[in-house]
Design an enzyme around this catalytic site. Structure first.
Site, PDB file in Angstrom:
ATOM      1  N   ASN A 112      -6.014   4.788   8.303  1.00  0.00           N
ATOM      2  CA  ASN A 112      -5.752   3.367   8.426  1.00  0.00           C
ATOM      3  C   ASN A 112      -6.477   2.762   7.237  1.00  0.00           C
ATOM      4  O   ASN A 112      -7.401   3.042   6.811  1.00  0.00           O
ATOM      5  CB  ASN A 112      -6.075   2.787   9.626  1.00  0.00           C
ATOM      6  CG  ASN A 112      -5.561   1.361   9.723  1.00  0.00           C
ATOM      7  OD1 ASN A 112      -4.738   1.010   9.241  1.00  0.00           O
ATOM      8  ND2 ASN A 112      -6.475   0.534  10.493  1.00  0.00           N
TER       9      ASN A 112
ATOM     10  N   GLU B 299      -7.635  -2.633  -2.166  1.00  0.00           N
ATOM     11  CA  GLU B 299      -6.909  -1.813  -1.296  1.00  0.00           C
ATOM     12  C   GLU B 299      -5.916  -0.820  -2.080  1.00  0.00           C
ATOM     13  O   GLU B 299      -5.763   0.385  -1.742  1.00  0.00           O
ATOM     14  CB  GLU B 299      -5.807  -2.583  -0.500  1.00  0.00           C
ATOM     15  CG  GLU B 299      -6.440  -3.751   0.405  1.00  0.00           C
ATOM     16  CD  GLU B 299      -5.667  -4.380   1.415  1.00  0.00           C
ATOM     17  OE1 GLU B 299      -4.227  -4.096   1.472  1.00  0.00           O
ATOM     18  OE2 GLU B 299      -6.060  -5.302   2.024  1.00  0.00           O
TER      19      GLU B 299
ATOM     20  N   GLN C  78      -7.063  -7.320  -1.910  1.00  0.00           N
ATOM     21  CA  GLN C  78      -5.585  -6.442  -1.996  1.00  0.00           C
ATOM     22  C   GLN C  78      -5.788  -5.456  -3.293  1.00  0.00           C
ATOM     23  O   GLN C  78      -5.311  -4.441  -3.043  1.00  0.00           O
ATOM     24  CB  GLN C  78      -4.679  -7.335  -1.765  1.00  0.00           C
ATOM     25  CG  GLN C  78      -3.167  -6.172  -1.356  1.00  0.00           C
ATOM     26  CD  GLN C  78      -2.204  -6.815  -0.318  1.00  0.00           C
ATOM     27  OE1 GLN C  78      -1.928  -8.085  -0.531  1.00  0.00           O
ATOM     28  NE2 GLN C  78      -1.647  -6.088   0.610  1.00  0.00           N
TER      29      GLN C  78
ATOM     30  N   HIS D 221      -8.072  -1.225   6.666  1.00  0.00           N
ATOM     31  CA  HIS D 221      -8.348  -2.570   7.089  1.00  0.00           C
ATOM     32  C   HIS D 221      -9.082  -3.297   6.326  1.00  0.00           C
ATOM     33  O   HIS D 221     -10.102  -2.897   5.601  1.00  0.00           O
ATOM     34  CB  HIS D 221      -9.297  -2.040   8.442  1.00  0.00           C
ATOM     35  CG  HIS D 221      -9.482  -3.279   9.253  1.00  0.00           C
ATOM     36  ND1 HIS D 221      -8.663  -4.057  10.222  1.00  0.00           N
ATOM     37  CD2 HIS D 221     -10.761  -4.096   9.437  1.00  0.00           C
ATOM     38  CE1 HIS D 221      -9.280  -4.895  10.760  1.00  0.00           C
ATOM     39  NE2 HIS D 221     -10.260  -5.526  10.084  1.00  0.00           N
TER      40      HIS D 221
ATOM     41  N   MET E  92       1.006  -2.845  12.374  1.00  0.00           N
ATOM     42  CA  MET E  92       0.425  -3.911  13.227  1.00  0.00           C
ATOM     43  C   MET E  92       0.621  -3.788  14.646  1.00  0.00           C
ATOM     44  O   MET E  92       1.119  -4.661  15.326  1.00  0.00           O
ATOM     45  CB  MET E  92       0.919  -5.091  12.717  1.00  0.00           C
ATOM     46  CG  MET E  92       0.563  -5.628  11.435  1.00  0.00           C
ATOM     47  SD  MET E  92      -1.144  -5.562  10.952  1.00  0.00           S
ATOM     48  CE  MET E  92      -1.673  -7.105  11.808  1.00  0.00           C
TER      49      MET E  92
ATOM     50  N   ASN F 187       1.066  -1.224  -0.180  1.00  0.00           N
ATOM     51  CA  ASN F 187       0.023  -0.107   0.065  1.00  0.00           C
ATOM     52  C   ASN F 187       0.778   1.312   0.164  1.00  0.00           C
ATOM     53  O   ASN F 187       0.517   2.115  -0.799  1.00  0.00           O
ATOM     54  CB  ASN F 187      -1.034  -0.120   1.227  1.00  0.00           C
ATOM     55  CG  ASN F 187      -1.878  -0.858   0.985  1.00  0.00           C
ATOM     56  OD1 ASN F 187      -3.068  -0.621   0.258  1.00  0.00           O
ATOM     57  ND2 ASN F 187      -2.128  -2.125   1.473  1.00  0.00           N
TER      58      ASN F 187
HETATM   59  C1  GRF Z   1      -3.196  -5.118   4.181  1.00  0.00           C
HETATM   60  O1  GRF Z   1      -3.944  -6.163   3.851  1.00  0.00           O
HETATM   61  C2  GRF Z   1      -3.858  -3.819   5.021  1.00  0.00           C
HETATM   62  O2  GRF Z   1      -5.277  -4.235   4.851  1.00  0.00           O
HETATM   63  C3  GRF Z   1      -3.624  -4.499   6.236  1.00  0.00           C
HETATM   64  O3  GRF Z   1      -2.261  -5.138   6.255  1.00  0.00           O
HETATM   65  C4  GRF Z   1      -2.218  -5.328   5.016  1.00  0.00           C
HETATM   66  C5  GRF Z   1      -0.639  -4.570   4.591  1.00  0.00           C
HETATM   67  O4  GRF Z   1      -0.389  -4.888   3.282  1.00  0.00           O
HETATM   68  N1  GRF Z   1      -3.839  -3.831   7.186  1.00  0.00           N
HETATM   69  P1  GRF Z   1       0.989  -4.079   2.512  1.00  0.00           P
HETATM   70  O5  GRF Z   1       2.206  -4.075   3.889  1.00  0.00           O
HETATM   71  O6  GRF Z   1       0.452  -2.606   2.426  1.00  0.00           O
HETATM   72  O7  GRF Z   1       1.432  -4.902   1.568  1.00  0.00           O
END
Ligand code: GRF
Length: 220
Positions: A114, A181, A178, A116, A97, A21
């Site tokens: 954030n 995302e 994803q 999620h 996390m 992300n």
């Molecule tokens: C993603 O699935 C997000 O939704 C969650 O943690 C993951 C992070 O992925 N909170 P990345 O580190 O951005 O690849």
């Protein structure tokens, strides 16, 4: 925000893992789709791909290793120091996390987002994809929200919805989510730096209008 200053918005991204992300947001900044710069990527884990990717993108990195601090408060105090060095306009949690203290959350109220991987308020916390499968849900998705003191409970900004297929397992569902995302997080960051979204008394607003509880919805 854009109208108040000529400089691109200063964005600090917090990661704990692969940083995909963070990468899509960095790419959107580089292409000027977002009028911002990621001024630092900070991780609570020293050896993660997210740091490696940031370095490859020429972004400053820092590590505040939570295992080095006896309490959550001390960890957060050091994290605040590391973040504030970069005088950010926006803090983006991207797979970060750690549960944050109330003091930390209050400090960045209204300027911390954030992502999620569920359709919040469903499935706060961990194992969201498996929980959606176990519940027999026909739809799953991902939410970008303002961070509040309530874990995964701040006002929603945008959600993307994906179908759950009969033969899905956790991995296939995670991959489908994803992809979304990487669509919605750059959109939310762009809106923030353009001053289009804001937090007022715990509610999210878009162009001055209150958003529904779900946030804006993208359906596949
Ligand atoms: C993603 O699935 C997000 O939704 C969650 O943690 C993951 C992070 O992925 N909170 P990345 O580190 O951005 O690849």
């Amino acid at each position: 925000m854009k109208s108040e200053k000529a400089e691109p918005a200063r964005i600090v991204v917090l990661v704990s893992g692969s940083g995909s992300n963070m990468q899509v947001i960095a790419e959107a900044c580089a292409k000027n789709e977002i009028d911002g710069d990621i001024t630092a990527v900070i991780s609570n884990r020293p050896d993660v791909m997210g740091l490696q990717k940031a370095k490859e993108l020429g972004i400053a990195t820092d590590v505040v290793d939570h295992t080095q601090f006896p309490t959550r408060e001390e960890f957060d105090a050091n994290l605040i120091r590391a973040i504030d060095e970069h005088t950010p306009d926006l803090i983006v949690l991207a797979g970060f996390m750690r549960i944050l203290t109330s003091d930390f959350v209050r400090r960045y109220k209204g300027k911390m987002l954030n992502i999620h991987p569920s359709l919040l308020p469903k499935y706060k916390g961990l194992n969201t994809h498996q929980r959606a499968l176990d519940a027999g849900d026909k739809e799953a998705g991902v939410t970008v929200h303002f961070v509040s003191e309530d874990l995964d409970g701040g006002a929603n900004i945008i959600q993307a919805i994906v179908p759950v297929l009969d033969d899905d397992d956790e991995g296939t569902l995670r991959s489908r989510v994803q992809i979304q995302e990487h669509v919605i997080y750059p959109i939310a960051v762009k809106w923030f730096v353009e001053g289009r979204i804001s937090l007022n008394k715990g509610d999210a607003y878009f162009d001055g209008q209150p958003l529904p509880d779900t946030g804006l919805k993208l359906t596949q």
